[in-house]
Design a protein around this motif. Structure first.
Motif, PDB file in Angstrom:
ATOM      1  N   GLN A  22     -19.872 -30.300  26.539  1.00 56.05           N
ATOM      2  CA  GLN A  22     -19.042 -31.081  25.620  1.00 56.05           C
ATOM      3  C   GLN A  22     -19.878 -31.634  24.466  1.00 56.05           C
ATOM      4  OE1 GLN A  22     -16.357 -34.003  27.328  1.00 56.05           O
ATOM      5  NE2 GLN A  22     -16.446 -32.982  29.319  1.00 56.05           N
ATOM      6  N   LEU A  23     -21.084 -32.089  24.810  1.00 55.30           N
ATOM      7  CA  LEU A  23     -21.965 -32.637  23.782  1.00 55.30           C
ATOM      8  C   LEU A  23     -22.413 -31.548  22.822  1.00 55.30           C
ATOM      9  CD1 LEU A  23     -23.509 -35.131  22.769  1.00 55.30           C
ATOM     10  CD2 LEU A  23     -25.388 -34.466  24.283  1.00 55.30           C
ATOM     11  N   ILE A  24     -22.789 -30.400  23.370  1.00 52.90           N
ATOM     12  CA  ILE A  24     -23.303 -29.308  22.542  1.00 52.90           C
ATOM     13  C   ILE A  24     -22.225 -28.786  21.592  1.00 52.90           C
ATOM     14  CG2 ILE A  24     -24.155 -26.940  22.572  1.00 52.90           C
ATOM     15  CD1 ILE A  24     -25.573 -27.652  25.220  1.00 52.90           C
ATOM     16  N   PHE A  25     -21.034 -28.556  22.153  1.00 56.85           N
ATOM     17  CA  PHE A  25     -19.967 -27.982  21.343  1.00 56.85           C
ATOM     18  C   PHE A  25     -19.249 -29.029  20.486  1.00 56.85           C
ATOM     19  CE2 PHE A  25     -19.813 -24.683  24.872  1.00 56.85           C
ATOM     20  CZ  PHE A  25     -20.480 -23.730  24.116  1.00 56.85           C
ATOM     21  N   GLY A  26     -19.313 -30.285  20.910  1.00 57.65           N
ATOM     22  CA  GLY A  26     -18.611 -31.334  20.173  1.00 57.65           C
ATOM     23  C   GLY A  26     -19.376 -31.904  18.998  1.00 57.65           C
ATOM     24  N   LEU A  27     -20.704 -31.874  19.060  1.00 49.77           N
ATOM     25  CA  LEU A  27     -21.505 -32.452  17.980  1.00 49.77           C
ATOM     26  C   LEU A  27     -21.239 -31.826  16.610  1.00 49.77           C
ATOM     27  CD1 LEU A  27     -25.047 -33.270  19.432  1.00 49.77           C
ATOM     28  CD2 LEU A  27     -23.397 -34.844  18.392  1.00 49.77           C
ATOM     29  N   PRO A  28     -21.133 -30.502  16.514  1.00 50.52           N
ATOM     30  CA  PRO A  28     -20.850 -29.919  15.188  1.00 50.52           C
ATOM     31  C   PRO A  28     -19.540 -30.423  14.588  1.00 50.52           C
ATOM     32  CG  PRO A  28     -21.648 -28.229  16.675  1.00 50.52           C
ATOM     33  CD  PRO A  28     -21.413 -29.454  17.514  1.00 50.52           C
ATOM     34  N   ILE A  29     -18.547 -30.694  15.433  1.00 52.24           N
ATOM     35  CA  ILE A  29     -17.281 -31.230  14.939  1.00 52.24           C
ATOM     36  C   ILE A  29     -17.470 -32.675  14.475  1.00 52.24           C
ATOM     37  CG2 ILE A  29     -14.908 -31.807  15.561  1.00 52.24           C
ATOM     38  CD1 ILE A  29     -15.017 -29.554  17.616  1.00 52.24           C
ATOM     39  N   PHE A  30     -18.144 -33.456  15.312  1.00 54.03           N
ATOM     40  CA  PHE A  30     -18.350 -34.872  15.034  1.00 54.03           C
ATOM     41  C   PHE A  30     -19.191 -35.091  13.777  1.00 54.03           C
ATOM     42  CE2 PHE A  30     -20.723 -38.897  15.988  1.00 54.03           C
ATOM     43  CZ  PHE A  30     -19.642 -39.747  15.884  1.00 54.03           C
TER      44      PHE A  30
END
Length: 238
Positions: free
Chosen positions: A60-68
């Motif tokens: 979740q952190l890996i894939f979510g950071l680019p969005i955030f």
């Protein structure tokens, strides 16, 4: 959005071409589509590797950071642009027109939650419309704005001048110039006249008369004005 003028500490006036609200909304929608496409791709990847994303905080952190961090990263590493802004030729800059720093990008990104996320962009739209300098709250706090880099040609930057009825031309030799050359001549003449730079006017007059192979009948300022008017007269007859 109209242009606005900033007066620097050195008393230098800087004209800024603030991005219009429609342009900024469209740029936002382009970036949103990119983020949606990214999420769809990630979902396909998760299904392909047969992993439950909800059970893996690391994923979740890996894939979510680019969005955030999407807007902060793009603007920081692409000189104030995101893909949406670049498509519309928009850029984040400081109010004085200089390149924004990371701290500027960070402040406007942090306030993005208040400006855009929580109220679907309502606060940002109201602020931009009423501020007049293209600033949402994040921009006001970061002393930045979003400008349009599209070239907008004004009447003064064209070769056009008003020719009165019954106008009598003097120099048919003006037809040796092309539209681009005459546009350049008019631009130099107009700027020199505005700033009272007589040396440039004299040099330009000598250069133009030499290319036309004529001896001016007027003073340099009047001669250049006549050249521009004559060019308009003869080209409008074609």
């Amino acid at each position: 959005m109209d242009n606005f003028q900033i007066e620097t500490a050195q008393n230098v006036s800087i004209q800024q071409n603030a991005a219009g609200i429609a342009e900024r909304i469209l740029a936002f929608l382009i970036d949103l589509l990119i983020l949606i496409a990214y999420v769809i791709v990630i979902m396909f990847i998760i299904r392909a590797i047969n992993t439950d994303l909800g059970q893996g905080w690391a994923l979740q952190l890996i894939f979510g950071l680019p969005i955030f961090l999407y807007h902060l990263l793009w603007e920081t590493f692409w000189d104030g642009r995101s893909p949406g802004k670049a498509t519309l030729k928009l850029r984040v800059v400081r109010l004085d027109g200089s390149r924004a720093s990371f701290s500027n990008y960070l402040i406007r990104w942090l306030l993005r939650v208040l400006d855009i996320t929580l109220v679907s962009g309502g606060v940002a739209v109201v602020a931009i419309l009423f501020k007049g300098t293209g600033q949402r709250l994040g921009d006001m706090a970061a002393t930045t704005t979003v400008i349009s880099e599209k070239q907008r040609v004004t009447f003064n930057e064209t070769i056009l001048v008003d020719i009165p009825d019954g106008y009598v031309p003097v120099y048919p030799q003006v037809t040796v110039f092309s539209d681009a050359e005459m546009r350049k001549i008019k631009s130099i003449y107009t700027n020199a006249k505005r700033h009272g730079d007589h040396n440039i006017i004299l040099e330009l007059s000598n250069k133009v008369s030499g290319l036309m192979d004529v001896t001016p009948q007027e003073k340099p300022l009047q001669f250049l004005s006549k050249v521009v008017e004559d060019y308009n007269y003869y080209t409008q007859q074609l």
